[in-house]
Design a protein around this motif. Structure first.
Motif, PDB file in Angstrom:
ATOM      1  N   UNK A   1       0.844  -1.202   0.000  1.00  0.00           N
ATOM      2  CA  UNK A   1       0.000   0.000   0.000  1.00  0.00           C
ATOM      3  C   UNK A   1       0.879   1.252   0.000  1.00  0.00           C
ATOM      4  N   UNK A   2       0.482   2.219  -0.772  1.00  0.00           N
ATOM      5  CA  UNK A   2       1.109   3.542  -0.731  1.00  0.00           C
ATOM      6  C   UNK A   2       0.782   4.119   0.662  1.00  0.00           C
ATOM      7  N   UNK A   3       1.723   4.849   1.282  1.00  0.00           N
ATOM      8  CA  UNK A   3       1.476   5.315   2.660  1.00  0.00           C
ATOM      9  C   UNK A   3       0.122   6.019   2.845  1.00  0.00           C
ATOM     10  N   UNK A   4      -0.470   5.747   3.994  1.00  0.00           N
ATOM     11  CA  UNK A   4      -1.813   6.265   4.297  1.00  0.00           C
ATOM     12  C   UNK A   4      -1.903   7.782   4.197  1.00  0.00           C
ATOM     13  N   UNK A   5      -0.878   8.488   4.697  1.00  0.00           N
ATOM     14  CA  UNK A   5      -0.974   9.955   4.738  1.00  0.00           C
ATOM     15  C   UNK A   5      -1.152  10.506   3.325  1.00  0.00           C
ATOM     16  N   UNK A   6      -0.362   9.978   2.390  1.00  0.00           N
ATOM     17  CA  UNK A   6      -0.434  10.447   0.993  1.00  0.00           C
ATOM     18  C   UNK A   6      -1.796  10.100   0.402  1.00  0.00           C
ATOM     19  N   UNK A   7      -2.212   8.857   0.587  1.00  0.00           N
ATOM     20  CA  UNK A   7      -3.453   8.369  -0.030  1.00  0.00           C
ATOM     21  C   UNK A   7      -4.673   9.103   0.534  1.00  0.00           C
ATOM     22  N   UNK A   8      -4.711   9.259   1.847  1.00  0.00           N
ATOM     23  CA  UNK A   8      -5.876   9.927   2.459  1.00  0.00           C
ATOM     24  C   UNK A   8      -5.970  11.384   2.004  1.00  0.00           C
ATOM     25  N   UNK A   9      -4.830  12.073   1.914  1.00  0.00           N
ATOM     26  CA  UNK A   9      -4.848  13.478   1.472  1.00  0.00           C
ATOM     27  C   UNK A   9      -5.397  13.593   0.052  1.00  0.00           C
ATOM     28  N   UNK A  10      -4.991  12.657  -0.813  1.00  0.00           N
ATOM     29  CA  UNK A  10      -5.450  12.694  -2.208  1.00  0.00           C
ATOM     30  C   UNK A  10      -6.974  12.530  -2.270  1.00  0.00           C
ATOM     31  N   UNK A  11      -7.476  11.555  -1.527  1.00  0.00           N
ATOM     32  CA  UNK A  11      -8.926  11.286  -1.586  1.00  0.00           C
ATOM     33  C   UNK A  11      -9.705  12.437  -0.945  1.00  0.00           C
ATOM     34  N   UNK A  12      -9.203  12.907   0.180  1.00  0.00           N
ATOM     35  CA  UNK A  12      -9.891  14.014   0.876  1.00  0.00           C
ATOM     36  C   UNK A  12     -10.031  15.209  -0.072  1.00  0.00           C
ATOM     37  N   UNK A  13      -8.955  15.529  -0.776  1.00  0.00           N
ATOM     38  CA  UNK A  13      -8.990  16.654  -1.717  1.00  0.00           C
ATOM     39  C   UNK A  13      -9.937  16.359  -2.893  1.00  0.00           C
ATOM     40  N   UNK A  14      -9.826  15.136  -3.430  1.00  0.00           N
ATOM     41  CA  UNK A  14     -10.638  14.798  -4.618  1.00  0.00           C
ATOM     42  C   UNK A  14     -12.137  14.913  -4.320  1.00  0.00           C
ATOM     43  N   UNK A  15     -12.510  14.603  -3.091  1.00  0.00           N
ATOM     44  CA  UNK A  15     -13.940  14.630  -2.741  1.00  0.00           C
ATOM     45  C   UNK A  15     -14.491  16.039  -2.567  1.00  0.00           C
ATOM     46  N   UNK A  16     -13.587  17.035  -2.588  1.00  0.00           N
ATOM     47  CA  UNK A  16     -14.081  18.426  -2.491  1.00  0.00           C
ATOM     48  C   UNK A  16     -14.415  18.995  -3.874  1.00  0.00           C
ATOM     49  N   UNK A  17     -14.011  18.319  -4.944  1.00  0.00           N
ATOM     50  CA  UNK A  17     -14.272  18.843  -6.287  1.00  0.00           C
ATOM     51  C   UNK A  17     -15.780  18.860  -6.556  1.00  0.00           C
ATOM     52  N   UNK A  18     -16.177  19.764  -7.435  1.00  0.00           N
ATOM     53  CA  UNK A  18     -17.613  19.928  -7.722  1.00  0.00           C
ATOM     54  C   UNK A  18     -18.247  18.631  -8.227  1.00  0.00           C
ATOM     55  N   UNK A  19     -17.513  17.919  -9.086  1.00  0.00           N
ATOM     56  CA  UNK A  19     -18.110  16.712  -9.693  1.00  0.00           C
ATOM     57  C   UNK A  19     -18.322  15.574  -8.692  1.00  0.00           C
ATOM     58  N   UNK A  20     -17.798  15.737  -7.487  1.00  0.00           N
ATOM     59  CA  UNK A  20     -17.962  14.672  -6.489  1.00  0.00           C
ATOM     60  C   UNK A  20     -19.108  14.972  -5.514  1.00  0.00           C
ATOM     61  N   UNK A  21     -19.864  16.011  -5.807  1.00  0.00           N
ATOM     62  CA  UNK A  21     -20.907  16.423  -4.856  1.00  0.00           C
ATOM     63  C   UNK A  21     -22.258  15.751  -5.122  1.00  0.00           C
ATOM     64  N   UNK A  22     -22.305  14.870  -6.148  1.00  0.00           N
ATOM     65  CA  UNK A  22     -23.610  14.288  -6.506  1.00  0.00           C
ATOM     66  C   UNK A  22     -23.578  12.763  -6.477  1.00  0.00           C
TER      67      UNK A  22
END
Ligand code: AP5
Ligand code: MG
Length: 209
Positions: free
Chosen positions: A58-79
């Motif tokens: 697994x890629x380290x948790x800190x890197x992976x969690x930050x990527x997902x947390x950021x990606x979920x703030x994008x407009x296209x992820x709000x629906x």
């Protein structure tokens, strides 16, 4: 609806996610695809991720969690979205609960004996399509876009063994995690074609939507 796709390497997460995205208008977010795009782009994240991915770790948790947390703030992820390959251990699941709401965990259950052949026989296209060599009849290009097919760098027997170990040690405990929360839906993904597995998933999803 926010869905987590859980399943061993080769279970069919990506295959089903493509079909589900279209039918239910859900955004498909694959952490593996994000890392592969970073490797292709030569980014720092890509350089870091490659060493772990090549080793089946697994890629380290800190890197992976930050990527997902950021990606979920994008407009296209709000629906509504499907997370394919995240979370992958209990720590990531706990973090996800802090920044997102999970409605359902779709667990694709496939007999481990089928996985090695599925993965080592997989050929992929840059457009996202994937095939199994047994269905290609010697063709080396994508039926959808004409692109050249290739084998993923981590789709070799040695790395697949490591990926399977990582799955059973770190990811499989998530089945219980989501079961306890009453969010688990398990479908049999080892019998039947991708379309048949898809039909089975749709029947179950339609009851919950
Ligand atoms: P990732 O890209 O997520 O790979 P994976 O989990 O190992 O899963 P795969 O993509 O190999 O399989 P799949 O379930 O999507 O199956 P597919 O639909 O393609 O992750 C890669 C790496 O990135 C990890 O090892 C890790 O290093 C890193 N990473 C990613 N997320 C991370 C995270 N959260 N934390 C830390 N590190 C992370 O199908 C497989 C094959 O089977 C295809 O050929 C397909 O055509 C075929 N097939 C599908 N369904 C059927 C069917 N019903 N019948 C017959 N064949 C079928
Ligand atoms: Mg995949």
């Amino acid at each position: 609806m926010n869905i987590i796709l859980l399943g061993a390497p080769g279970a069919g997460k990506g295959t089903q996610a493509s079909m589900l995205a279209e039918k239910y208008n859900l955004l498909h977010i694959s952490t593996g695809d994000i890392f592969r795009a970073n490797i292709k782009g030569g980014t720092e994240i890509g350089k870091l991720a490659k060493s772990y991915m090549d080793a089946g770790l697994l890629v380290p948790d800190s890197v992976t969690c930050d990527i997902v947390k950021d990606r979920l703030t994008w407009e296209d992820a709000q629906h509504g979205y499907m997370l394919d390959g995240f979370p992958r251990n209990l720590y990531q699941a706990g973090e996800l609960d802090k920044f997102a709401t999970v409605d359902l965990c779709l667990n694709i259950d496939v007999d481990v004996n089928l996985l090695m052949d599925r993965i080592c026989g997989r050929r992929v296209c840059a457009c996202g399509e994937s095939y199994h060599v047994s269905t290609l009849n010697g063709k080396t290009t994508c039926a959808k876009c004409g692109g050249e097919l290739y084998r993923r760098a981590d789709d070799n027997p040695e790395t697949v063994k490591a990926r399977l170990n990582t799955y059973f040690e770190q990811t499989a405990p998530l089945i219980d995690y989501y079961k306890k929360q009453g969010k688990l839906l398990t479908v049999r993904g080892g019998k039947g074609s991708p379309n048949e597995v898809f039909a089975q998933i749709c029947v179950e999803l339609d009851k919950r939507i």
